[in-house]
Design an enzyme around this catalytic site. Structure first.
Site, PDB file in Angstrom:
ATOM      1  N   SER A 156      46.539  61.214  71.414  1.00  0.00           N
ATOM      2  CA  SER A 156      45.356  61.491  70.601  1.00  0.00           C
ATOM      3  C   SER A 156      45.741  62.404  69.427  1.00  0.00           C
ATOM      4  CB  SER A 156      44.256  62.101  71.487  1.00  0.00           C
ATOM      5  OG  SER A 156      43.000  61.993  70.877  1.00  0.00           O
ATOM      6  N   ASP A 412      40.420  51.441  74.009  1.00  0.00           N
ATOM      7  CA  ASP A 412      40.259  52.786  73.452  1.00  0.00           C
ATOM      8  C   ASP A 412      39.548  52.731  72.103  1.00  0.00           C
ATOM      9  OD1 ASP A 412      40.465  55.434  72.791  1.00  0.00           O
ATOM     10  OD2 ASP A 412      42.630  55.409  72.454  1.00  0.00           O
ATOM     11  N   HIS A 437      42.461  55.341  76.622  1.00  0.00           N
ATOM     12  CA  HIS A 437      43.039  56.396  75.790  1.00  0.00           C
ATOM     13  C   HIS A 437      44.367  56.894  76.364  1.00  0.00           C
ATOM     14  CE1 HIS A 437      42.502  58.980  72.388  1.00  0.00           C
ATOM     15  NE2 HIS A 437      42.359  60.095  73.069  1.00  0.00           N
TER      16      HIS A 437
END
Length: 487
Positions: A156, A412, A437
């Site tokens: 991320s 995601d 994710h």
């Protein structure tokens, strides 16, 4: 340095490693410069930056260094949910370090005053990258590891930082694995409707009727709000207090939209304890609830409960304690970490995402550049600089970079804000079917889809190649220096 060992029992089997016990991390603190870029600032002050380290698998002085570029939270949260890095360290005899990002967890440069103005102004991407560059360089010296190639990892925002480290400090970092890194959308590139459209698509994949049920529930809420039937809203959605204004309704919409966002992001094929507790396949579970009967508002309440009441302890939802509206429409979390991320979303990281009830199933909730500017000026006394990340870290003009893996899962909602197509033989995009994710960073699990098993194999092979290439470069550089008589 201060240090504390986490026991094997504490770490448990959260890594999902297929063999052997989890590694024993040691928690340490690194004396870090507060301001890397102003020699007159803060009296050249320092702060204690936390990091976790394990040499359990390391071939001392030779094996590579796997360095996790910590992101917006407590470093233990990332260490305990990135078992693949440990699995690969065991294969490649690597030293593993997880560094905590300044202003998060326990790495607060000014303690409880860290989020005061102007102290918070030293919370920037550039300062964080310099922290990592200095930490890597000094630890390599301390550990007699100066010739050990460094590979950075992140998921991320942490994945964004890994990309930036390879771009900014290629003299220190030989390669990067950037999992679910939305480096394009956070630089203002792309469609502001994309994120919530893709959250919606996850539920639509389970069943179009699920998407329609969610949309229908929000429509019923809207009708009740228009009639100002606030007591009915309270009872239907189990709120602790009766909402009394459009502001409260807006907050309720944000709280509920955030629940669906987290369900989509964390749609793993097994139960997890990352950003709260989630059941296996939470989107499927949510759709089962949304389609369990004709009372759509009760179903909406129970679906939100997967996120906000996983323990079943809460008797009602506290609108303003469970969710904080901030400069990130996908959610900032809670506590000090939420303050830090809000500030970053007000300065460098662009998150002007909107829902509109046309391309997605949520109430129309705009967050334009103007909205961001007004909010950030009021909250932090700053004016955002749209386009800065694109200028500073290249945006989509990455063709001259090298040795970066961009991995994304098709479940995601962050994926389409990142790099989905390979740009060269050393800028490799891996798309993981059925992946949520940064699923690939998690430890191996029996429920893993074949796609992530294959992706991890490719990642490990590429990283092994980069380590080998870096060793060759180091050897040639030393040989060249010796021939020139410098040694």
């Amino acid at each position: 340095a201060n240090k504390r060992n986490r026991t094997t029992e504490e770490i448990g089997c959260i890594y999902g490693m297929t063999a052997g016990k989890p590694p024993q991390f040691t928690e340490k603190y690194f004396t870090q410069t507060v301001d890397h870029f102003n020699f007159n600032s803060m009296d050249n002050g320092t702060f204690s930056q936390r990091y976790l380290i394990t040499d359990e698998y390391w071939k001392k002085g030779y094996g590579p260094i796997f360095f996790y570029t910590g992101n917006e939270g407590d470093v233990w949260g990332f260490a305990l949910n990135s078992g693949f890095i440990l699995e690969m360290a065991a294969q490649q005899q690597a030293l593993v370090i997880f560094a905590e990002h300044r202003y998060y967890g326990r790495s607060l440069p000014f303690g409880k005053e860290s989020f005061n103005i102007p102290q918070v102004g030293l919370l920037t991407v550039e300062q964080a990258l310099a922290d990592y560059a200095i930490m890597i360089s000094e630890l390599k010296e301390q550990l007699a590891a100066t010739d050990c190639p460094v590979i950075v990892f992140g998921g991320s925002y942490g994945g964004m930082l890994s990309v930036y480290m390879r771009i900014k400090y290629p003299n220190i970092v030989a390669g990067a694995l950037a999992a679910s890194a939305p480096i394009l959308s956070t630089a203002g590139l792309g469609d502001p409707r994309q994120f919530f459209r893709d959250v919606t698509a996850d539920f639509e994949k389970i069943s179009p009727e699920c998407r329609d049920a969610v949309r229908g529930a929000f429509h019923q809420l809207k009708q009740l709000a228009e009639r100002q039937d606030y007591s009915r809203i309270q009872s239907e959605v189990a709120l602790c207090k009766v909402p009394s204004s459009p502001r409260d309704i807006h907050q309720l919409y944000g709280l509920l939209r955030n629940a669906f966002t987290l369900l989509a992001m964390l749609d793993y094929p097994y139960s997890t304890h990352f950003i709260g507790h989630m059941p296996a396949n939470p989107v499927k579970v949510a759709c089962g609830i949304m389609l369990s009967g004709s009372d759509l508002l009760a179903n909406l309440r129970d679906t939100a409960g997967i996120v906000y009441n996983s323990t079943g302890v809460l008797t009602c939802f506290d609108l303003y304690n469970l969710y904080l509206e901030c400069a990130d429409p996908t959610g900032c979390g809670l506590g000090f970490d939420s303050l830090a991320w809000d500030y970053q979303a007000c300065t460098e990281v662009e998150l002007c995402y909107e829902s509109n009830n046309v391309t997605d199933m949520f109430p129309p909730m705009a967050f334009t550049e103007k909205d961001r500017e007004v909010y950030c000026s009021k909250r932090w006394a700053v004016v955002p600089r749209p386009g800065w990340l694109k200028v500073q870290f290249w945006g989509d003009a990455l063709s001259t970079a090298s040795n970066i893996i961009f991995s994304n899962g098709d479940l995601d909602p962050w994926a389409n804000g990142g790099v989905r197509k390979s740009l060269s033989s050393s800028l490799v995009a891996l798309n993981i079917s059925g992946g949520a994710h940064h699923l690939d960073l998690r430890g191996s699990n029996e429920a893993d889809p074949e796609s992530v098993i294959s992706a991890r194999k490719t990642e490990a092979e590429l990283i092994a190649q980069w380590v080998k290439m870096e060793r060759t470069k180091t050897r040639l550089r030393k040989s060249d220096t010796q021939q020139k008589g410098f040694i």
